[in-house]
Design a protein around this motif. Structure first.
Motif, short mmCIF file in Angstrom:
data_model
loop_
_atom_site.label_atom_id
_atom_site.label_comp_id
_atom_site.label_asym_id
_atom_site.label_seq_id
_atom_site.Cartn_x
_atom_site.Cartn_y
_atom_site.Cartn_z
N LYS A 1 0.82 -1.21 0.00
CA LYS A 1 0.00 0.00 0.00
C LYS A 1 0.85 1.26 0.00
N TYR A 2 2.15 1.11 0.25
CA TYR A 2 3.08 2.24 0.19
C TYR A 2 3.84 2.17 -1.13
N PRO A 3 3.64 3.12 -2.04
CA PRO A 3 4.26 3.03 -3.37
C PRO A 3 5.77 2.84 -3.33
N GLU A 4 6.44 3.45 -2.36
CA GLU A 4 7.90 3.35 -2.32
C GLU A 4 8.39 1.96 -1.91
N TYR A 5 7.48 1.11 -1.39
CA TYR A 5 7.88 -0.23 -0.97
C TYR A 5 7.14 -1.32 -1.75
N CYS A 6 6.56 -0.96 -2.88
CA CYS A 6 5.71 -1.89 -3.63
C CYS A 6 6.50 -2.79 -4.58
N GLN A 7 7.50 -2.26 -5.22
CA GLN A 7 8.19 -3.02 -6.26
C GLN A 7 9.09 -4.12 -5.70
N SER A 8 9.83 -3.81 -4.64
CA SER A 8 10.83 -4.74 -4.12
C SER A 8 10.58 -5.04 -2.65
N ARG A 9 10.58 -6.32 -2.32
CA ARG A 9 10.43 -6.69 -0.91
C ARG A 9 11.69 -6.34 -0.11
N GLN A 10 12.83 -6.34 -0.77
CA GLN A 10 14.04 -5.95 -0.06
C GLN A 10 14.00 -4.48 0.34
N SER A 11 13.22 -3.67 -0.36
CA SER A 11 13.16 -2.24 -0.04
C SER A 11 12.62 -2.00 1.37
N PHE A 12 11.74 -2.89 1.85
CA PHE A 12 11.25 -2.71 3.22
C PHE A 12 11.96 -3.62 4.22
N GLY A 13 12.95 -4.39 3.75
CA GLY A 13 13.81 -5.11 4.68
C GLY A 13 13.52 -6.59 4.84
N ILE A 14 12.97 -7.24 3.83
CA ILE A 14 12.67 -8.66 3.97
C ILE A 14 13.92 -9.50 4.20
N ASN A 15 15.07 -9.00 3.74
CA ASN A 15 16.32 -9.74 3.88
C ASN A 15 17.22 -9.16 4.96
N VAL A 16 16.66 -8.40 5.89
CA VAL A 16 17.49 -7.67 6.84
C VAL A 16 18.18 -8.60 7.85
N LEU A 17 17.59 -9.75 8.14
CA LEU A 17 18.15 -10.61 9.19
C LEU A 17 19.36 -11.41 8.73
N GLY A 18 19.27 -12.02 7.55
CA GLY A 18 20.32 -12.93 7.12
C GLY A 18 20.14 -14.30 7.75
N SER A 19 21.01 -15.23 7.38
CA SER A 19 20.92 -16.61 7.85
C SER A 19 21.63 -16.79 9.19
N LEU A 20 21.02 -17.61 10.04
CA LEU A 20 21.64 -18.04 11.29
C LEU A 20 22.09 -19.48 11.13
N VAL A 21 23.33 -19.75 11.44
CA VAL A 21 23.90 -21.09 11.38
C VAL A 21 24.29 -21.51 12.79
N ILE A 22 23.81 -22.67 13.22
CA ILE A 22 24.06 -23.15 14.58
C ILE A 22 24.80 -24.48 14.50
N GLU A 23 25.90 -24.56 15.22
CA GLU A 23 26.65 -25.81 15.37
C GLU A 23 26.60 -26.24 16.82
N ILE A 24 26.27 -27.51 17.04
CA ILE A 24 26.27 -28.08 18.38
C ILE A 24 27.19 -29.29 18.37
N GLU A 25 28.26 -29.22 19.16
CA GLU A 25 29.29 -30.25 19.17
C GLU A 25 29.20 -31.06 20.46
N ASP A 26 29.31 -32.39 20.34
CA ASP A 26 29.22 -33.22 21.55
C ASP A 26 30.60 -33.64 22.04
N SER A 27 30.61 -34.38 23.12
CA SER A 27 31.86 -34.77 23.80
C SER A 27 32.67 -35.77 23.00
N GLU A 28 32.10 -36.35 21.96
CA GLU A 28 32.83 -37.29 21.11
C GLU A 28 33.22 -36.68 19.78
N GLY A 29 32.95 -35.40 19.59
CA GLY A 29 33.37 -34.71 18.38
C GLY A 29 32.35 -34.64 17.26
#
Length: 394
Positions: free
Chosen positions: A40-68
């Motif tokens: 509904k806002y013309p300045e944010y209509c064309q691109s989803r990135q314009s309003f920040g859809i990609n602002v977070l980025g990817s989270l990568v989680i590693e969980i290592e146990d006692s045996e490697g």
């Protein structure tokens, strides 16, 4: 038998594709004139990135146990999620047995209730849960689908989400879901353009190929109802996520008003068993679409699926690659899966989480043999060429 314990938890952020699949370069269909709540806002209509859809980025989680062994989970939560993992959730994880997945989920959820419940916190919890299941699979040397009870079919079949359903048909998919381009702010002319696009695609794919509209939370009940009835002539299979995710009352009304031959689907941006309980007890939809990286992980998806089964609802997870494939393989009420076409022009099949993950299986002729998932855990690895950043430690 000696059960390994969790020794280290690490959280990284990475930009450019991956779990945050909206974080793409220029000229990608996923950012090109797709209707959103911001349209509904013309300045944010064309691109989803314009309003920040990609602002977070990817989270990568590693969980290592006692045996490697190292378990890997990815989701969309970025630096906020990394902070939550390192500064809050790590205290519950480190020192726990690798088998304590249910207990750890409960501790992380209840400890974050005062600032969490949905959104980025549950995304983060989901990523941790995926890493825990991956870790346990590597300890046991079993695929996740085996730990979930075993596959109920020999192969998965897929529909494709992207801008070119006609090309998806040529690639062997059972259907094509295309993004809606015009919403209420564009009035009758916009609705006409949506139907013209649907009519064009129907003429290209013929009568036996599924076509769906992904409305990405952008409509209201009145517009969605008009859209559904106008689309009936062209055999629209379902109208997806037409309303904001908290408008359960609107979804219940919409489901009563759409043509009887058309499904109402939603749930991509819903979270936990309680959110999905609302959708089902209020009879808001025919099919739910939880994202395993956002709804609470595999641990919570199992509960959501059982609830859906009791209510006679189908469960077709929002596209999340191997993290949902292992689940879909084991559930009778998940008869097919979604594949997100991440090629910029939606003209070829590429791994959804490219370039973040290696060994990610993709459909061939719209199908994927379950044997392709027969590796310990989820069966994927981090791409060493991706630039991981660890903004916090503990």
């Amino acid at each position: 038998m000696s059960i390994p314990t969790i020794k280290h938890v690490r959280a990284y952020v990475v930009r450019g594709g991956g779990a945050d699949y909206h974080d793409q370069g220029d000229s990608h269909w996923i950012d090109d004139h797709i209707c959103t709540p911001m349209s509904k806002y013309p300045e944010y209509c064309q691109s989803r990135q314009s309003f920040g859809i990609n602002v977070l980025g990817s989270l990568v989680i590693e969980i290592e146990d006692s045996e490697g062994h190292v378990g890997l989970g990815v989701t969309t939560a970025g630096e906020i999620g990394a902070y939550i993992v390192e500064k809050h959730f790590a205290r519950f994880l480190e020192g726990a047995r690798v088998t304590d997945i249910e207990k750890l989920w409960d501790q992380m959820f209840n400890a974050s209730l005062f600032y969490g419940r949905k959104g980025v916190v549950i995304n983060t919890l989901s990523g941790v849960d995926l890493a825990l299941w991956d870790l346990l699979g590597k300890v046991r040397e079993e695929p996740v689908h085996v730990m979930l009870g075993g596959a109920v079919r020999d192969e998965l079949q897929f529909y494709a989400t992207g801008a070119r359903p006609d090309l998806a048909k040529d690639m062997g998919f059972i259907g094509g879901k295309m993004p809606l381009q015009w919403g209420p702010a564009h009035g009758d002319e916009g609705l006409k353009k949506n139907i013209e696009k649907l009519a064009e695609m129907r003429s290209r794919v013929g009568d036996d190929f599924w076509l769906m509209f992904d409305c990405w939370m952008s409509l209201n009940v009145e517009y969605a109802t008009r859209l559904a009835h106008a689309a009936q002539e062209y055999g629209l299979k379902w109208i997806e996520e037409a309303l904001p995710p908290d408008d359960y009352w609107g979804y219940a009304k919409l489901r009563q008003q759409v043509p009887s031959t058309m499904m109402v689907t939603t749930g991509e941006h819903e979270a936990t068993r309680w959110g999905f309980r609302m959708l089902m007890e209020m009879d808001c939809c025919d099919l739910i679409q939880p994202d395993v990286g956002w709804c609470g992980g595999v641990t919570e998806l199992l509960k959501i699926s059982a609830l859906a089964d009791a209510h006679g609802k189908l469960v077709v997870p929002h596209g999340s690659s191997v993290y949902s494939y292992h689940f879909v393989a084991t559930r009778h009420n998940s008869p097919f899966a979604e594949f997100l076409m991440m090629a910029p022009q939606a003209d070829k099949v590429v791994p959804m989480f490219n370039p973040l993950l290696l060994d990610e299986p993709v459909p061939v002729n719209g199908r994927l043999k379950i044997s392709e998932l027969d590796k310990p855990g989820f069966g994927v690895r981090l791409n060493p060429e991706c630039k991981l950043h660890r903004p916090y430690t503990h």
